[in-house]
Write a protein that holds these residues in place. Sequence first.
Motif, short mmCIF file in Angstrom:
data_model
loop_
_atom_site.label_atom_id
_atom_site.label_comp_id
_atom_site.label_asym_id
_atom_site.label_seq_id
_atom_site.Cartn_x
_atom_site.Cartn_y
_atom_site.Cartn_z
N VAL A 198 0.81 -1.21 0.00
CA VAL A 198 0.00 0.00 0.00
C VAL A 198 0.84 1.26 0.00
O VAL A 198 0.59 2.20 -0.76
CB VAL A 198 -0.95 -0.01 1.21
N VAL A 199 1.87 1.30 0.87
CA VAL A 199 2.64 2.53 1.05
C VAL A 199 3.29 3.02 -0.25
O VAL A 199 3.25 4.22 -0.55
CB VAL A 199 3.69 2.34 2.16
N PRO A 200 3.91 2.14 -1.07
CA PRO A 200 4.51 2.65 -2.31
C PRO A 200 3.51 3.35 -3.23
O PRO A 200 3.89 4.23 -4.01
CB PRO A 200 5.07 1.39 -2.97
N ILE A 201 2.24 2.97 -3.13
CA ILE A 201 1.23 3.61 -3.98
C ILE A 201 1.02 5.05 -3.56
O ILE A 201 0.85 5.95 -4.39
CB ILE A 201 -0.09 2.81 -3.91
N PHE A 202 1.02 5.31 -2.24
CA PHE A 202 0.72 6.64 -1.73
C PHE A 202 1.95 7.52 -1.56
O PHE A 202 1.83 8.74 -1.43
CB PHE A 202 -0.01 6.55 -0.39
N LEU A 203 3.13 6.92 -1.55
CA LEU A 203 4.34 7.69 -1.27
C LEU A 203 4.54 8.80 -2.31
O LEU A 203 4.83 9.94 -1.96
CB LEU A 203 5.54 6.77 -1.23
N GLU A 204 4.40 8.44 -3.58
CA GLU A 204 4.59 9.44 -4.63
C GLU A 204 3.56 10.55 -4.54
O GLU A 204 3.85 11.72 -4.81
CB GLU A 204 4.54 8.75 -5.99
N THR A 205 2.34 10.19 -4.14
CA THR A 205 1.29 11.20 -3.97
C THR A 205 1.65 12.18 -2.87
O THR A 205 1.54 13.41 -3.04
CB THR A 205 -0.05 10.52 -3.63
N VAL A 206 2.10 11.67 -1.74
CA VAL A 206 2.44 12.52 -0.59
C VAL A 206 3.58 13.46 -0.94
O VAL A 206 3.53 14.66 -0.64
CB VAL A 206 2.81 11.64 0.62
N VAL A 207 4.62 12.93 -1.60
CA VAL A 207 5.75 13.78 -2.00
C VAL A 207 5.30 14.81 -3.03
O VAL A 207 5.72 15.97 -3.00
CB VAL A 207 6.90 12.91 -2.56
N GLY A 208 4.42 14.37 -3.95
CA GLY A 208 3.91 15.31 -4.96
C GLY A 208 3.09 16.44 -4.38
O GLY A 208 3.04 17.52 -4.95
N LEU A 209 2.45 16.18 -3.25
CA LEU A 209 1.66 17.23 -2.59
C LEU A 209 2.53 18.18 -1.78
O LEU A 209 2.03 19.16 -1.24
CB LEU A 209 0.62 16.59 -1.67
N GLY A 210 3.82 17.88 -1.70
CA GLY A 210 4.74 18.77 -1.01
C GLY A 210 5.01 18.42 0.44
O GLY A 210 5.66 19.19 1.15
#
Length: 285
Positions: A198-210
Amino acid sequence: MTAHSSRHLQSGNILRCPLVQFCSAVDIMGGILPGLMMAALLSATVIIQVLMKPEIAPRITQRVSFAERVSTSAQAIPTILIAVMIIVSLYVGIATPSETGAFGAAAAVLVALVMGRLRGGVMQKALQKTVRTTGMFMLLLVGGLFSSFVLTRLGVPQDVSNYLTGLDVEPWVIIVMINILLLIMGMFLDPLSILVIVVPIFLETVVGLGYDPIWFGVIVTIQIEIAAITPPVGLNLFVLRTVVPDLSLSDTARGALIFVLPMLLGIVLLMIFPQIALWLPSVMF
């Protein structure tokens, strides 16, 4: 190395911490203040429970002398010493994260040997249990990493990141949605599966949100701890059940669920005050 790739490397380290029990010095510093905060919240929960129901922790009728208190507290010194040695060796660069894990295991064996705790085949039994536990987790890890690899090759993390970052909502709303999803999935997935799938899916989103990946890693770590005590797949519930066989699984779950509240409060505080996780790394590195 670019700043973007360095950030992802750093995020990978913090998300591996609860998985393999070691991480970089930056990640450790990021977890110290949140760890102290969680300890205070959990301790406050116990105190409130005792004040509301004094019968669950009856007073000690026999007076405990100062010498007895000192001798009892001294029993924790070996454990504290091992922890301090591990953190110091990692922080000052004496050992790499992988070497620190081996160093900690060797130190624990040495302390047990000095204290005379390795008699009667204890070492053999410990090694047998270690092999069984490691084998179980390695199977889970291989399956989870394979699923993560397939999802990455299919571009699922990138698509989810693009979709979430493109939503016309405040970034904190997406973080709340991710936390709710992690909370629900924690009831049905073991912590290891959550980390590697699960975490790899959301990691890029979180970093992309700043958002800072260390901050996100600390939140995920708390979510993992919540998952470990929430039925029906709370691993710690089954561990406690084996330690205290007289307790039923339902009684164990009811006793553990109260501690979900302070953990959720800790996540809320981290979302409101992210510097709880980020201040110490910022002043030390």
